[in-house]
Enzyme design. Structure first.
Site, PDB file in Angstrom:
ATOM      1  N   GLU A   1       0.861  -1.183   0.000  1.00  0.00           N
ATOM      2  CA  GLU A   1       0.000   0.000   0.000  1.00  0.00           C
ATOM      3  C   GLU A   1       0.902   1.239   0.000  1.00  0.00           C
ATOM      4  O   GLU A   1       1.791   1.330   0.845  1.00  0.00           O
ATOM      5  CB  GLU A   1      -0.882   0.014   1.247  1.00  0.00           C
ATOM      6  CG  GLU A   1      -1.858  -1.132   1.342  1.00  0.00           C
ATOM      7  CD  GLU A   1      -2.613  -1.087   2.665  1.00  0.00           C
ATOM      8  OE1 GLU A   1      -3.560  -0.282   2.773  1.00  0.00           O
ATOM      9  OE2 GLU A   1      -2.234  -1.839   3.575  1.00  0.00           O
TER      10      GLU A   1
ATOM     11  N   LYS B   1       2.977   1.913  10.797  1.00  0.00           N
ATOM     12  CA  LYS B   1       2.984   3.282  10.252  1.00  0.00           C
ATOM     13  C   LYS B   1       2.484   4.279  11.300  1.00  0.00           C
ATOM     14  O   LYS B   1       3.070   5.348  11.484  1.00  0.00           O
ATOM     15  CB  LYS B   1       2.077   3.344   9.017  1.00  0.00           C
ATOM     16  CG  LYS B   1       2.525   2.450   7.878  1.00  0.00           C
ATOM     17  CD  LYS B   1       1.400   2.229   6.882  1.00  0.00           C
ATOM     18  CE  LYS B   1       1.726   1.098   5.937  1.00  0.00           C
ATOM     19  NZ  LYS B   1       0.588   0.689   5.129  1.00  0.00           N
TER      20      LYS B   1
ATOM     21  N   ARG C   1       5.691 -13.826   8.889  1.00  0.00           N
ATOM     22  CA  ARG C   1       6.250 -12.477   8.778  1.00  0.00           C
ATOM     23  C   ARG C   1       7.474 -12.358   9.673  1.00  0.00           C
ATOM     24  O   ARG C   1       7.648 -13.110  10.633  1.00  0.00           O
ATOM     25  CB  ARG C   1       5.209 -11.407   9.107  1.00  0.00           C
ATOM     26  CG  ARG C   1       4.822 -11.291  10.551  1.00  0.00           C
ATOM     27  CD  ARG C   1       3.768 -10.212  10.762  1.00  0.00           C
ATOM     28  NE  ARG C   1       4.337  -8.891  10.518  1.00  0.00           N
ATOM     29  CZ  ARG C   1       3.604  -7.791  10.369  1.00  0.00           C
ATOM     30  NH1 ARG C   1       2.280  -7.885  10.403  1.00  0.00           N
ATOM     31  NH2 ARG C   1       4.169  -6.625  10.188  1.00  0.00           N
TER      32      ARG C   1
END
Length: 776
Positions: free
Chosen positions: A272, A497, A487
């Site tokens: 994104e 973020k 991950r």
């Protein structure tokens, strides 16, 4: 329920096992159908215990429920009589999802009608033992009997394994006789051969290019990803994957897909564009681009630009920069927005097919998490089509209407949103759209449009796999396969973020590229080489499990690369002036310093040597301490590369008693007694700024309330940045470019920061040198 329980116990399941089976809805349904079919063919009394065992085994392993009747018939008709035949049958139906089944090919593959006689087993075992007789007589019962079993089974594929083992045991006993005391002793393990250190170093140097570097026993990333291809489906064989749903149109769609791709592997990295990539993304980049590269495929960089409120051009640019910095070139750069019209058309089709509806629920429920069924779920198709058109035309307020898909996801998410209203201009399409698709809707369809073969994503998306398959199949479009991997997480950091923005806004860090962060731009600025990050990903490995790793493992990879890449220079962070009194005032000579002392053929540079030099304050102690090997009033020290040994003649202090200068004598290291240590120095140096970094957080898990009850912003390490404004470095670095890397001898690895100016260079400490606790 009681009837089902009785049905299950009728095939020999205990009451507890039958109840457990009932709880598994999918297994219960298949098993029930299998038993009913078996009773239909042979009657309840005609189904023996062996058949019952095979029926349960088949039901628990069958991936395609439409084959349950066919396989049940094969079992009760005694065409499939062993677990070995059942395994072959299950693999056959998985590989042949289309009707009709080729009966002859099925029976040949599954060994139907093949009967192995005891004589055949005896002859096969006899042949194998004859082949290994000489070694058997030497090693006796220490011989690997599994080898005999394996070869005999290969010769007689459909023979009962137990019968073969009994025959092997019998014939070995006949050949060797009973076991002796020597046979019962444990076989000595062969000693490991030590590999010379130089050989290990040579192997490390062999392939130190990008992700191909090997560290110790760790396989290179490319080797791991080539190996991973053995676990993944082959292109065009999507239907062999776990959970993949086969529809009447699947095989035709796969045929078209193969015609388009030519059987080539296609992956994509779909970030994104609303934030900066971090260390976790490095694994995703390496996995997606690396898997394609390792298997001669292609990888797309696709921006998931479906949320115009948070997207900025700087993120698009940064993401591509980081992908290329890590050594990968996208086959093509695409955007979800490239497909906005096609995605809209598919949404209209989804409504027409009765799989989506317009919903007017507001607030948190719009997110769709475990909500009850919407009261608008059953609204007429035509009404939803009209309302969707009105959404597109901007006739609703934001949040007043959404398009929802009729599916319950694995995590309990009810009817996820496919489209929502946002009156925000898009960076690429401007004001053309006021409705935007969600990730749940967009992702799989963009994968389908780009003919992706392997949709690789992190483990948290596993809950979306069924909806991924469902949506493609609901629209009868090509369905790729989603594969999940664990991950990568690091301790002593945050990567979200939202939290990094908080750190920036509160002034804890300067920006997204502050070298104390673990964003990729920050790591680059700090001086981490891309090869080191790729090697770190290789060390972590291509695992399905979530991994949380210590930063020092990454730093170790950085040292390995910089040790080979960073030329050596001399710098003094906390200078102490030294005047060599037995040299003339105007003495000046050039000293040659090798860029790589271990391999001087790689080049060198010269530095001036004059009557005044500077050494580290820590390299002098006024009072001798046990084990201290550097300069003291009674202990001389050597100067690296200069060919001199210096001895203290006078100590000069300021008014506060601090040592500010030393007066020393020097003599040639050829004539002096060999000193206990050699130290670095500078003369006529450049003044520079040096920034030393430590961990940004005090605790391993700054986001964990049990470790940091008051939140991550209260866990900041006050010593995470130490700036030295007047460090000294030798003049060889004068022409360095931003991000050039050096090893400051005996100090650490450093990189030139973008804040550098023509008047003053700024260096970031990338990592310290390897610690040697025995050296003071």
């Amino acid at each position: 329920m009681a009837d089902t329980l009785a049905l299950f116990t009728s095939i020999g399941l205990s009451e507890q096992k039958a109840k457990e089976t009932q709880k598994n809805e999918a297994l219960s349904s298949v098993l029930k159908e299998a038993i009913i079919q078996a009773h239909r063919v042979r009657g309840a009394s005609g189904v023996d215990k062996a058949m019952c065992t095979l029926l349960y085994s088949m039901a628990s392993r069958l991936k395609d429920p439409k084959r349950v009747g066919f396989l049940s018939d094969c079992i009760v008709q005694s065409k499939i009589c062993t677990e070995l035949q059942l395994a072959a049958a299950l693999e056959f139906v998985k590989s042949h999802p289309q009707d009709p089944i080729n009966q002859k090919a099925f029976e040949d593959t599954c060994g139907v009608g093949v009967f192995i006689t005891p004589e055949q087993i005896e002859e096969a075992v006899e042949s194998v033992i004859k082949k290994h007789k000489e070694k058997l007589l030497v090693e006796r019962f220490h011989f690997n009997m599994g080898l005999l079993m394996g070869e005999a089974r290969s010769a007689l594929k459909w023979a009962d394994g137990k019968v073969i083992k009994n025959e092997v045991d019998l014939q070995v006993l006949h050949l060797l006789g009973p076991k002796t005391e020597a046979d019962l002793e444990k076989k000595a393990k062969p000693q490991k051969v030590k590999v010379a250190e130089n050989d290990v170093k040579a192997k490390k140097e062999e392939g130190a290019v990008n992700a191909e570097v090997k560290t110790g026993e760790v396989k290179s990333l490319m080797e791991q990803l080539r190996g991973e291809s053995l676990k993944f489906h082959k292109t065009g064989e999507n239907y062999k994957s776990e959970g993949y749903v086969v529809t009447p149109k699947t095989m035709d769609l796969l045929k078209t897909h193969l015609e388009i791709t030519g059987g080539q592997i296609r992956t994509r990295f779909p970030p994104e564009p609303n934030g900066i990539l971090h260390i976790g993304h490095a694994k995703a980049i390496n996995f997606n681009f690396g898997y394609a590269k390792a298997n001669n495929g292609i990888c797309f960089l696709r921006y998931d630009d479906t949320n115009p409120e948070k997207e900025e051009e700087k993120y698009f640019t940064s993401i591509r920069d980081m992908v290329e910095w890590l050594g990968y070139e996208p086959h093509a750069v695409t955007h979800a927005s490239d497909n906005f019209q096609e995605l809209y058309d598919l949404a209209v089709d989804l409504i027409r097919r009765g799989h989506a509806y317009i919903c007017h629920q507001k607030g948190e429920e719009l997110k769709g998490h475990n909500t009850p069924a919407s009261p608008w779920r059953d609204r007429p198709t035509e009404e939803s089509l009209v309302l969707f058109e009105r959404m597109k035309k901007g006739l609703f307020a934001e949040g007043e209407a959404t398009l929802r898909m009729k599916i319950v996801m694995e995590d309990g998410k009810m009817d996820p949103v496919a489209y929502r209203i946002k009156y925000t201009a898009h960076h690429r399409t401007g004001d053309k759209w006021c409705i935007y698709p969600t990730y749940d809707y967009t992702h799989c369809l963009c994968d389908s449009i780009e003919n992706i073969t392997h949709s690789l994503c992190t483990k948290e998306f596993q809950a979306r796999r069924s909806s991924y398959f469902w949506l493609c199949n609901a629209l009868d479009v090509y369905c790729p396969v989603q594969w999940e991997y664990g991950r990568l997480n690091l301790t002593y950091t945050v990567v979200s973020k939202r939290k990094i923005i908080k750190l920036v806004e509160t002034g804890v860090v300067s920006n997204w590229d502050d070298p104390r962060l673990f964003t990729l731009t920050a790591l680059r600025r700090r001086g981490f080489p891309p090869e080191a990050i790729n090697n770190f990903c290789a060390r972590v490995g291509v695992t399905v499990a979530q991994t949380t790793t210590e930063p020092h493992l990454l730093e170790s990879c950085v040292r390995d690369v910089l040790n080979e890449q960073a030329p050596r220079v001399m710098a003094v962070l906390e200078p102490l002036k030294v005047t060599i009194t037995n040299l003339a005032e105007n003495t000046k000579s050039d000293v040659r310093v090798p860029d790589f002392p271990a391999n001087e053929a790689r080049g060198s540079h010269t530095v001036p040597f004059t009557r005044t030099i500077f050494i580290e304050q820590s390299d002098f102690r006024e009072v001798m301490e046990k084990g201290y090997k550097r300069l003291t009033p009674d202990q001389p020290v050597g100067l690296r590369h200069a060919g001199y040994v210096i001895s203290v003649q006078k100590i000069i202090k300021d008014a506060q008693g601090k040592v500010v200068e030393l007066e020393v004598n020097c003599c040639s290291s050829d004539t002096a007694e060999k000193p206990k240590a050699f130290i670095h120095w500078v003369s006529q140096p450049l003044v520079c700024e040096v920034r030393l970094y430590e961990r940004l957080f005090l605790h391993k898990y700054p986001e964990d309330p049990s470790e940091v009850p008051n939140g991550f912003l209260t866990d900041i390490n006050p010593l995470s940045l130490h700036t030295i404004s007047s460090a000294l470095v030798d003049t060889s670095v004068k022409g360095a470019k931003v991000l050039d890397k050096f090893q400051f001898e005996r100090v650490g690895y450093f990189s030139l920061d973008p804040d550098s100016t023509a008047d003053k260079l700024v260096f970031n400490r990338t990592v310290t040198l390897k610690e040697d606790p025995g050296k003071i």
